[in-house]
Design an enzyme around this catalytic site. Structure first.
Site, PDB file in Angstrom:
ATOM      1  N   GLU A  40       0.857  -1.191   0.000  1.00 21.61           N
ATOM      2  CA  GLU A  40       0.000   0.000   0.000  1.00 21.61           C
ATOM      3  C   GLU A  40       0.898   1.248   0.000  1.00 21.61           C
ATOM      4  O   GLU A  40       1.924   1.273   0.675  1.00 21.61           O
ATOM      5  CB  GLU A  40      -0.877  -0.014   1.278  1.00 21.61           C
ATOM      6  CG  GLU A  40      -1.834   1.164   1.352  1.00 21.61           C
ATOM      7  CD  GLU A  40      -2.692   1.153   2.626  1.00 21.61           C
ATOM      8  OE1 GLU A  40      -2.292   0.533   3.618  1.00 21.61           O
ATOM      9  OE2 GLU A  40      -3.768   1.792   2.606  1.00 21.61           O
ATOM     10  N   LYS A 109      -9.678   2.032  -2.486  1.00 28.79           N
ATOM     11  CA  LYS A 109      -9.956   1.572  -1.110  1.00 28.79           C
ATOM     12  C   LYS A 109     -11.359   2.024  -0.703  1.00 28.79           C
ATOM     13  O   LYS A 109     -11.677   3.224  -0.784  1.00 28.79           O
ATOM     14  CB  LYS A 109      -8.907   2.152  -0.168  1.00 28.79           C
ATOM     15  CG  LYS A 109      -8.924   1.604   1.233  1.00 28.79           C
ATOM     16  CD  LYS A 109      -7.786   2.258   2.023  1.00 28.79           C
ATOM     17  CE  LYS A 109      -7.466   1.546   3.295  1.00 28.79           C
ATOM     18  NZ  LYS A 109      -6.270   2.144   3.937  1.00 28.79           N
ATOM     19  N   CYS A 150      -5.716  -3.004   2.493  1.00 33.51           N
ATOM     20  CA  CYS A 150      -5.502  -2.892   3.943  1.00 33.51           C
ATOM     21  C   CYS A 150      -6.783  -2.958   4.773  1.00 33.51           C
ATOM     22  O   CYS A 150      -7.358  -4.023   4.935  1.00 33.51           O
ATOM     23  CB  CYS A 150      -4.683  -1.639   4.228  1.00 33.51           C
ATOM     24  SG  CYS A 150      -3.822  -1.746   5.812  1.00 33.51           S
TER      25      CYS A 150
HETATM   26  O1  AKG Z   1      -6.795  -2.146  10.008  1.00 33.04           O
HETATM   27  C1  AKG Z   1      -5.735  -1.817  10.508  1.00 33.04           C
HETATM   28  O2  AKG Z   1      -5.432  -2.059  11.661  1.00 33.04           O
HETATM   29  C2  AKG Z   1      -4.720  -1.075   9.709  1.00 33.04           C
HETATM   30  C3  AKG Z   1      -5.302  -0.517   8.470  1.00 33.04           C
HETATM   31  C4  AKG Z   1      -4.398   0.381   7.755  1.00 33.04           C
HETATM   32  O3  AKG Z   1      -3.309   0.656   8.166  1.00 33.04           O
HETATM   33  C5  AKG Z   1      -4.818   0.942   6.496  1.00 33.04           C
HETATM   34  O4  AKG Z   1      -5.956   0.715   6.066  1.00 33.04           O
HETATM   35  O5  AKG Z   1      -4.015   1.620   5.856  1.00 33.04           O
END
Ligand code: AKG
Length: 270
Positions: A40, A109, A150
């Site tokens: 990411e 996202k 993520c």
């Molecule tokens: O869900 C998480 O704990 C981390 C998510 C995250 O870092 C993101 O979505 O960029």
């Protein structure tokens, strides 16, 4: 399908990040991989204050470089994610290129990472980013693959939607942190794999303790039985895993939980 998980360092220099990504993908290609996956925000520090500065529009320089590299090496590239600018909006977007360099998928996202853990991590993506509005599944000669970013993977509904659309693996460029990473990273990738009887692949930036947002790293591949096939540490490294998609159908046949669902019981109460 042989897949390389490129856990690369990310710094505050777009050109250096792009060079790093290209060079690591080239090295991985020597191992006859079919697909390379980047983390990411692989070209930008993970900071709200930096996303506009590091952004590019559809068809921008980083996307062109990834497309050209996919074509040159004859592999699929899941280009992690980058801040994609469209008018006044910014999205956290992952682009996928096939062996000819054609863009075959793009996922924005859909679940913005807005959390505030007491004594731990706070981040509010919604201060700068807008959310995507669709689930993403794309075709390869190996079968269909799902794509999310993520925080998206925390939502079983999205994973199930991708599985129901035929995905045999969920590819997830990610960047967990030092609060939620140790607590939830592995259990989440294993959980989504077991629930949906598919592979899950998470690829994160290497850990940089001096960054304002410290990535947990630990890039991971999990098979449809929930077994961890490989898992990195905090350092920069490339992991390679071989996915055998017939395992999904074998497990779905032997342990038919997807067929045994009692959907009439599962009313979601808003
Ligand atoms: O869900 C998480 O704990 C981390 C998510 C995250 O870092 C993101 O979505 O960029």
């Amino acid at each position: 399908m042989k897949i390389a998980l490129i856990q690369m360092p990310v710094v505050a220099d777009k050109k250096a990040n792009l060079e790093q990504a290209v060079s690591r993908i080239r090295d991985a290609a020597c191992q006859h991989i079919d697909m390379a996956v980047l983390p990411e925000m692989f070209c930008s520090p993970y900071e709200n204050s930096q996303f506009w500065h590091f952004s590019e529009p559809r068809g921008g320089q980083v996307q062109q470089a990834m497309s050209a590299l996919a074509k040159e090496l004859g592999i699929y590239i899941v280009a992690g994610s980058l801040p994609e600018a469209e008018g006044e909006k910014l999205y956290n977007t992952s682009f996928v290129y096939d062996r000819t360099g054609a863009e075959i998928a793009c996922h924005r996202k859909a679940h913005l990472f807005d959390i505030d853990v007491v004594g731990g991590q706070r981040f509010q993506e919604s201060e700068t980013l807008s959310a995507g509005d669709k689930a993403t599944v794309f075709d390869t000669e190996f079968g269909k693959l799902g794509l999310c970013i993520c925080f998206d993977l925390r939502f079983q509904e999205l994973a199930m939607t991708m599985g129901q659309a035929g995905a045999q693996a969920i590819i997830c460029p990610a960047a967990f942190n030092m609060t939620t990473g140790p607590a939830h990273w592995e259990v989440m990738f294993r959980g989504r794999a077991v629930d949906n009887q598919l592979y899950t692949i998470g690829v994160a930036p290497a850990r940089d303790e001096t960054a304002s947002y410290v990535s947990y790293g630990n890039s991971i591949a999990v098979d449809p039985w929930g077994t961890v096939m490989c898992r990195g540490g905090g350092e920069a490294e490339t992991l390679v895993a071989t996915l055998e998609f017939e395992k999904c159908s074998q497990i779905r046949q032997q342990l038919p939980i997807l067929k045994a669902r009692q959907t009439k019981l599962y009313k979601i109460l808003n």
